[in-house]
Design a protein around this motif. Structure first.
Motif, mmCIF file in Angstrom:
data_model
loop_
_atom_site.group_PDB
_atom_site.id
_atom_site.type_symbol
_atom_site.label_atom_id
_atom_site.label_comp_id
_atom_site.label_asym_id
_atom_site.label_seq_id
_atom_site.Cartn_x
_atom_site.Cartn_y
_atom_site.Cartn_z
ATOM 1 N N ARG A 103 4.760 5.133 8.577
ATOM 2 C CA ARG A 103 3.344 5.526 8.585
ATOM 3 C C ARG A 103 3.081 6.290 9.864
ATOM 4 O O ARG A 103 3.430 5.824 10.951
ATOM 5 N N SER A 104 2.454 7.438 9.717
ATOM 6 C CA SER A 104 2.176 8.249 10.899
ATOM 7 C C SER A 104 0.937 9.098 10.652
ATOM 8 O O SER A 104 0.755 9.643 9.566
ATOM 9 N N SER A 121 2.570 8.423 4.661
ATOM 10 C CA SER A 121 2.952 7.064 4.293
ATOM 11 C C SER A 121 4.162 7.173 3.389
ATOM 12 O O SER A 121 4.154 7.949 2.433
ATOM 13 N N GLY A 122 5.200 6.437 3.727
ATOM 14 C CA GLY A 122 6.389 6.534 2.905
ATOM 15 C C GLY A 122 7.378 5.438 3.187
ATOM 16 O O GLY A 122 7.092 4.477 3.911
ATOM 17 N N ALA A 123 8.550 5.611 2.615
ATOM 18 C CA ALA A 123 9.627 4.641 2.779
ATOM 19 C C ALA A 123 10.921 5.380 3.080
ATOM 20 O O ALA A 123 11.164 6.468 2.542
ATOM 21 N N LEU A 124 11.720 4.776 3.945
ATOM 22 C CA LEU A 124 13.044 5.314 4.255
ATOM 23 C C LEU A 124 14.047 4.729 3.277
ATOM 24 O O LEU A 124 13.993 3.536 2.965
ATOM 25 N N PHE A 125 14.944 5.550 2.800
ATOM 26 C CA PHE A 125 15.991 5.100 1.891
ATOM 27 C C PHE A 125 17.331 5.328 2.569
ATOM 28 O O PHE A 125 17.536 6.358 3.207
ATOM 29 N N CYS A 126 18.223 4.358 2.426
ATOM 30 C CA CYS A 126 19.536 4.434 3.063
ATOM 31 C C CYS A 126 20.623 4.441 1.996
ATOM 32 O O CYS A 126 20.429 3.944 0.886
ATOM 33 N N ASP A 127 21.791 4.986 2.359
ATOM 34 C CA ASP A 127 22.918 5.007 1.429
ATOM 35 C C ASP A 127 23.650 3.661 1.481
ATOM 36 O O ASP A 127 23.212 2.728 2.158
ATOM 37 N N ASP A 128 24.767 3.565 0.764
ATOM 38 C CA ASP A 128 25.520 2.308 0.703
ATOM 39 C C ASP A 128 26.054 1.875 2.062
ATOM 40 O O ASP A 128 26.320 0.695 2.283
ATOM 41 N N SER A 129 26.206 2.837 2.981
ATOM 42 C CA SER A 129 26.692 2.523 4.330
ATOM 43 C C SER A 129 25.541 2.217 5.282
ATOM 44 O O SER A 129 25.738 2.147 6.486
ATOM 45 N N LEU A 135 13.506 10.247 3.428
ATOM 46 C CA LEU A 135 12.170 9.668 3.584
ATOM 47 C C LEU A 135 11.329 10.218 2.447
ATOM 48 O O LEU A 135 11.297 11.432 2.224
ATOM 49 N N GLN A 136 10.687 9.343 1.700
ATOM 50 C CA GLN A 136 9.883 9.774 0.556
ATOM 51 C C GLN A 136 8.517 9.108 0.614
ATOM 52 O O GLN A 136 8.412 7.943 0.992
ATOM 53 N N GLY A 137 7.483 9.875 0.265
ATOM 54 C CA GLY A 137 6.153 9.300 0.277
ATOM 55 C C GLY A 137 5.060 10.298 -0.003
ATOM 56 O O GLY A 137 5.249 11.240 -0.765
ATOM 57 N N VAL A 138 3.926 10.086 0.663
ATOM 58 C CA VAL A 138 2.723 10.864 0.424
ATOM 59 C C VAL A 138 2.190 11.386 1.756
ATOM 60 O O VAL A 138 2.201 10.674 2.755
ATOM 61 N N ILE A 139 1.736 12.619 1.739
ATOM 62 C CA ILE A 139 1.067 13.224 2.893
ATOM 63 C C ILE A 139 -0.372 13.479 2.487
ATOM 64 O O ILE A 139 -0.632 14.064 1.432
#
Length: 163
Positions: A103-104, A121-129, A135-139
């Motif tokens: 959130r920023s 507002s969004g969420a960070l997504f990480c790979d298997d490692s 980062l995906q969300g809404v502006i």
């Protein structure tokens, strides 16, 4: 006996659709329904802050064409007001270290040099490692609200100075 109510005319239906479009901020097209907003945009950034997916309206906010954004001509971090970049990066690091929610509220400078306030507002997504992948969300463009807040603060300061 009750009054017989006939089917609405085409003009009546068309007027109702226009009224509803204004109320719920959608556009009705022949084969689809599309949410439309002048200040609410979906996005996906890669780890280098380039847009990999975005609403078309983001072009209006940034001043860059869809093609330029797709070709990675400019990253979001390039657009962030220089003084706000450390705060945005700090929030990214906080999100990575904790719950992955981002959130920023910060300023961007669009292509024409105008400063706009945005709330992300969004969420960070990480790979298997467990490496940051996107980062995906809404502006939301909150420029109008910020300008109103600043005006109210100025009025309050003037009032307290006079009182």
């Amino acid at each position: 006996m009750g009054r017989h109510v006939g089917k609405p005319t085409y003009r009546e239906l068309e007027a109702k659709v226009k009224e509803l479009q204004q109320i719920v901020n959608i556009k009705v097209f022949p084969n689809k329904l599309q949410y439309v907003s002048d200040d609410h945009f979906y996005f996906r950034f890669d780890p280098d802050w380039y847009l990999s997916f975005f609403d078309r309206g983001l072009s209006c906010l940034t001043g860059y064409s869809e093609e330029e954004l797709h070709k990675r001509s400019v990253s979001w971090l390039d657009l962030v007001f220089e003084g706000d970049r450390p705060l945005v990066l700090e929030e990214l690091n906080r999100a990575l270290a904790t719950d992955k929610s981002f959130r920023s509220v910060h300023r961007i400078v669009n292509r024409s040099g105008k400063t706009r306030w945005v709330k992300m507002s969004g969420a960070l997504f990480c790979d298997d490692s467990h490496r940051y992948s996107f980062l995906q969300g809404v502006i939301n463009d909150v420029t109008r609200e910020r300008l109103m807040e600043e005006a109210l603060e100025s009025e309050f300061e003037l009032f307290t100075w006079v009182a």
